[in-house]
Write a protein that holds these residues in place. Structure first.
Motif: not given
Length: 316
Positions: A159, A163, A167-171, A173-174, A229, A232, A234
């Protein structure tokens, strides 16, 4: 490991006996009529019991500790093997240093107990809490729990890779939440080892070391995710080419652990050396924040190298 000598007692013409060490028998509550497992191993004989270390109770005062210290304190007592923990505290609130937030102490205790298999809060008051093991762990559950540690760790590892790469910050975050799931099984495995030992007693410290390092690898993944995160970040396309090589090391170790082949050692060592050298050669070509992330993530390679040696020791 203390060595104890015992004289052989001859009974009739065919039976020979030796006495059990009194300290060991008391520790595991060995009673008349109990069945013990006896295993021949060359010139050695191993005697094992399914019983764990006798009931252990402790009382601690966590007054003045921050939120994270409370979590690790209680988790450590669980891993060591305590069955009942009485917790006292003066102030109903504590501080979470990472966010500078005030937290209710009882909420923090509930949080950590939720990560400890078999433990429940059975009594709580304004400045007091009683935690108890209501489900005695069995040594037979160890192998299943250890396999679960590996599978969850590889899932979290994938994951983070997906992520950051996409560039999937939502992933990303898990990761923190999934960290807790891994830790639950890590703590359970270490508790079983402390209370009952490993199936091969002389190897207990080795398998404990391996699991403790899997714990550290999970922390590397967690803190790497937080770095992405909190800042921020990338990663540049040129930096992302290193990700798969680093993340693949965990899967390589999993295969090595369960399908032991000494030839695979070279692949893991070569992978580590190649990655570290490549990152070093690109220090001036990539953004400093990318390099910091890659070096943080790559620290898991040294941990894997350490437990590669330990896995060899388990085999012999």
């Amino acid at each position: 490991m203390a060595k104890i000598k015992r004289r052989v007692i001859q009974i009739a013409n065919s039976t020979q006996l030796i006495s059990l060490p009194r300290k060991w028998a008391l520790k595991y509550n060995i009673q008349k009529g109990d069945e013990l497992e006896v295993e021949e191993n060359g010139s050695e004989i191993w005697i094992k019991t399914e019983k764990g270390v006798g009931f252990q109770k402790i009382e601690v005062d966590i007054s003045g500790l921050d939120r994270t210290s409370i979590l690790y304190y209680i988790q450590s007592l669980y891993r060591i093997g305590y069955d009942e923990i009485i917790i006292k505290f003066d102030d109903p609130y504590t501080i979470y240093l990472r966010t500078n937030e005030k937290k209710k102490v009882i909420s923090v205790i509930h949080e950590v107990v939720g990560r400890l298999t078999g433990f429940e809060i059975v009594q709580q008051k304004e400045n007091f809490c009683l935690i108890k093991d209501i489900s005695e762990a069995s040594a037979k559950e160890f192998d299943t729990a250890l396999r679960r540690v590996f599978l969850l760790l590889m899932d979290v590892n994938k994951d983070l890779f997906d992520g950051v790469k996409n560039d999937n910050k939502t992933l990303v975050e898990t990761i923190d939440e999934k960290h807790d799931s891994v830790m639950k099984f890590v703590s359970f495995c270490l508790r079983i080892l402390n209370k009952k030992g490993y199936e091969k007693p002389r190897k207990t410290v080795i398998i404990y070391h391996i699991i403790a390092n899997l714990d550290k690898i999970m922390d590397v993944i967690k803190y790497s995710a937080r770095y992405i995160l909190d800042n921020n970040i990338t990663l540049k396309k040129e930096s992302k080419i290193f990700l798969e090589q680093i993340h693949s090391s965990i899967n390589m170790y999993y295969e090595f652990f369960y399908k032991f082949d000494i030839k695979n050692m070279r692949n893991m060592y070569e992978n580590r050396d190649r990655i570290i050298k490549l990152i070093g050669k690109n220090v001036r070509k990539l953004p400093s924040q990318d390099i910091a992330y890659l070096y943080t993530l790559a620290s898991m390679l040294e941990l894997i190298t350490d437990i590669t040696d330990s896995r060899i020791s388990l085999e012999y």
